[in-house]
Enzyme design. Structure first.
Site, mmCIF file in Angstrom:
data_model
loop_
_atom_site.group_PDB
_atom_site.id
_atom_site.type_symbol
_atom_site.label_atom_id
_atom_site.label_comp_id
_atom_site.label_asym_id
_atom_site.label_seq_id
_atom_site.Cartn_x
_atom_site.Cartn_y
_atom_site.Cartn_z
ATOM 1 N N LYS A 1 -4.194 2.681 -11.423
ATOM 2 C CA LYS A 1 -4.941 1.468 -11.023
ATOM 3 C C LYS A 1 -6.265 0.794 -12.020
ATOM 4 O O LYS A 1 -6.954 2.298 -12.478
ATOM 5 C CB LYS A 1 -5.339 1.859 -9.798
ATOM 6 N N SER B 1 -6.280 -2.444 -1.928
ATOM 7 C CA SER B 1 -6.357 -3.044 -2.814
ATOM 8 C C SER B 1 -5.944 -3.053 -3.816
ATOM 9 O O SER B 1 -5.594 -2.985 -5.652
ATOM 10 C CB SER B 1 -7.880 -2.577 -2.805
ATOM 11 N N SER C 1 -6.755 1.683 0.683
ATOM 12 C CA SER C 1 -5.792 0.945 -0.792
ATOM 13 C C SER C 1 -4.606 1.265 -0.850
ATOM 14 O O SER C 1 -4.224 0.529 -1.690
ATOM 15 C CB SER C 1 -6.793 0.454 -1.468
#
Lengths: 448, 89
Positions: free
Chosen positions: A50, A124, A148
């Site tokens: 990420k 996210s 997320s």
């Protein structure tokens, strides 16, 4: 066909295999935007990271223009560990700016859901979920603050695992909210998940909140459904969830229902704490460090600092303003300290329930929305979408979203929660579930 | 929230809004704060949880360590010799 990473790693692959893998992923990424940045690989098992986790020598922006050009000179501990285990870095996955979002839309180029490109991937960790849904053999290193990992995993039909707070080092993570951030894993199956978690967990001299507590595997056949977690779920999601409970009962689980009123306060408590922490964490982006370079050095510091921060997106600005407000001397007892007290009460209530059971619920209260639908939501409506993922995140409890059915061709996920440091119980639960359910994927890049 | 109070808040957190952003974000902030007010009457323990788990003191020794990639740090900023260039205070 090889199914797990261990099987895949044991097979010799010619250079042409990796050439095709790189070509295919690049081509599909041009459409789905799972990766902010792709790296060519020529060996090993691919792993993605990420964009808010540092990889040495690779631009890491946390999805924010203010970090554009930031090249970390070190690896996050989790990256260092997984590189040492012979994985190959394939790219940085897209995300909402600093993790501020539920649908993956608070960034320049939102990732698209691989099952229906008009629909969101969730956020996210949007890119991490899409990468996992399109690559057959791959591990995604993701991060969750309030949901997320679970939200995008549910929308993209993959497994999203968020460990106990402190079980995995946060060193090298671009912080959102330090007391809530947790690095976790997305994978396609329990075997890959276990394999990756075994590698990344454990203490770290560089993270004083990372604990050396043993990770347990206390299994139970008792599941608890909490009224406050399901009462606002759309009927089209609740119906298949009730069928899931029936299936699980048939597999030997007992299901109990209870009410925990305090969970109704989890959303405001979470957002107050996370915004308070975010507003202090984002104060370090002053415009002359970490990549973004404001060159107006003749301005005085306050003006320079203020002008630099115009690079934040709307949601980041909103959260910095609110975070600063709830920490203000005149209201901090009313908001910030009250939220911390509520968090303690929620933790106690959930841990009492988790003494002898797992908590199960749908992961998200709605069917995967279209981009056009989420653009219409107000901030409060947006935050309410996290109602189910917030309680375990606020409490640092390990939890996992797993796919369990398909509606109109879209995957639907359920969330399972266990007590602190009982993380392996979730993987064991998934292993049992996989005996009766095989997930479907539209793409299988890299399959052999 | 009064405009004066909102402006002071913006100044404190060093955020500058465009004209278009100002009204929208101010309205958003008001509605979110109003949502936050729902915690006012919540019965809960008077024992704040700064962390979700109990963390034992686990601090490292206070000894300097050498970081091998200083050049990598400096590449992320404007420099003059080995100094980071910034605005005047």
């Amino acid at each position: 066909m090889t199914e797990t990473i261990e099987e895949f790693a044991s097979v010799d692959k010619p250079p042409s295999y990796y050439e095709k893998l790189n070509r295919d992923i690049n081509e599909l990424n041009n459409r789905l935007h799972a990766f902010n940045l792709l790296s060519k690989i020529d060996r090993g098992v691919p792993f993605s990271v990420k964009d808010n986790i540092c990889v040495n020598g690779v631009e890491s922006t946390a999805g924010s223009p203010i970090l554009k050009g930031y090249i970390p000179p070190f690896d996050a501990t989790v990256v260092e560990k997984i590189k040492q285990a012979s994985f190959s870095f394939i790219g940085k996955t897209s995300m909402d700016e600093f993790g501020f979002g539920t649908f993956g839309i608070n960034c320049d180029t939102p990732a698209k859901n691989p099952f229906d490109e008009e629909r969101v991937a969730g956020g996210s960790s949007s890119g991490a979920a899409v990468a996992t849904a399109i690559l057959k053999h791959h591990i995604a290193i993701a991060e969750s603050t309030g949901g997320s990992i679970s939200a995008p995993a549910a929308f993209c039909g993959v497994v999203g695992f968020t460990p106990t707070y402190g079980a995995v080092s946060r060193y090298g993570l671009i912080d959102y909210a330090n007391s809530l951030d947790k690095i976790g894993v997305m994978a396609r199956n329990s075997s890959d998940l276990r394999y990756a978690f075994d590698i990344i967990r454990g203490t770290d001299d560089y993270d004083s909140t990372c604990t050396n507590r043993a990770i347990e595997n206390f299994s139970t056949n008792k599941l608890t459904v909490i009224k406050e977690l399901v009462e606002n779920v759309d009927s089209e999601i609740l119906e298949p969830f009730n069928s899931l409970l029936d299936t699980l009962k048939g597999q030997g689980y007992s299901v109990e229902y209870k009410s925990l009123e305090i969970l109704k306060q989890s959303i405001p408590a979470y957002y107050i704490i996370s915004m308070a922490e975010a507003s202090t964490n984002l104060a370090k982006y002053t415009g002359f460090k970490y990549g973004h370079k404001n060159m107006e050095f003749t301005e005085n510091y306050n003006l320079f600092f203020t002008n630099s921060r115009t690079a934040f997106g709307t949601e980041a600005k909103r959260r910095v303003i609110l975070g600063t407000f709830v920490r203000s001397a005149s209201v901090k007892n009313r908001y910030y300290f009250k939220a911390l007290n509520i968090r303690n009460t929620i933790i106690a209530a959930l841990k009492e329930t988790l003494k002898d059971s797992l908590i199960i619920s749908p992961t998200m209260p709605v069917f995967t929305p279209k981009f056009s639908e989420v653009k219409e939501l107000t901030p409060v409506q947006n935050y309410s979408m996290d109602a189910i993922t917030i309680p375990p995140n606020l409490s640092g409890l390990p939890h996992m979203s797993f796919p369990y059915t398909y509606l109109n061709g879209m995957p639907v996920g359920a969330q399972i929660v266990t007590d602190h440091f009982n993380d392996y119980a979730l993987i064991s639960f998934l292993e049992a579930w996989e005996k009766s359910f095989k997930p479907k994927f539209k793409y299988n890049i890299g399959a052999i | 929230m009064e405009e004066k109070e909102f402006d002071r808040l913006l100044k404190t957190c060093r955020i500058k809004l465009t004209k278009e952003e100002y009204d929208k974000i101010k309205n958003d902030i008001e509605s979110i704060i109003s949502y936050f007010n729902s915690i006012d009457n919540t019965q809960c323990q008077e024992n704040p949880a700064y962390h979700p788990i109990n963390i034992k003191e686990n601090l490292g020794e206070d000894v300097p360590k050498k970081f091998d990639n200083v050049e990598g740090i400096l590449k992320n900023t404007r420099t003059y010799r080995f100094y980071i260039v910034g605005p005047k205070i």
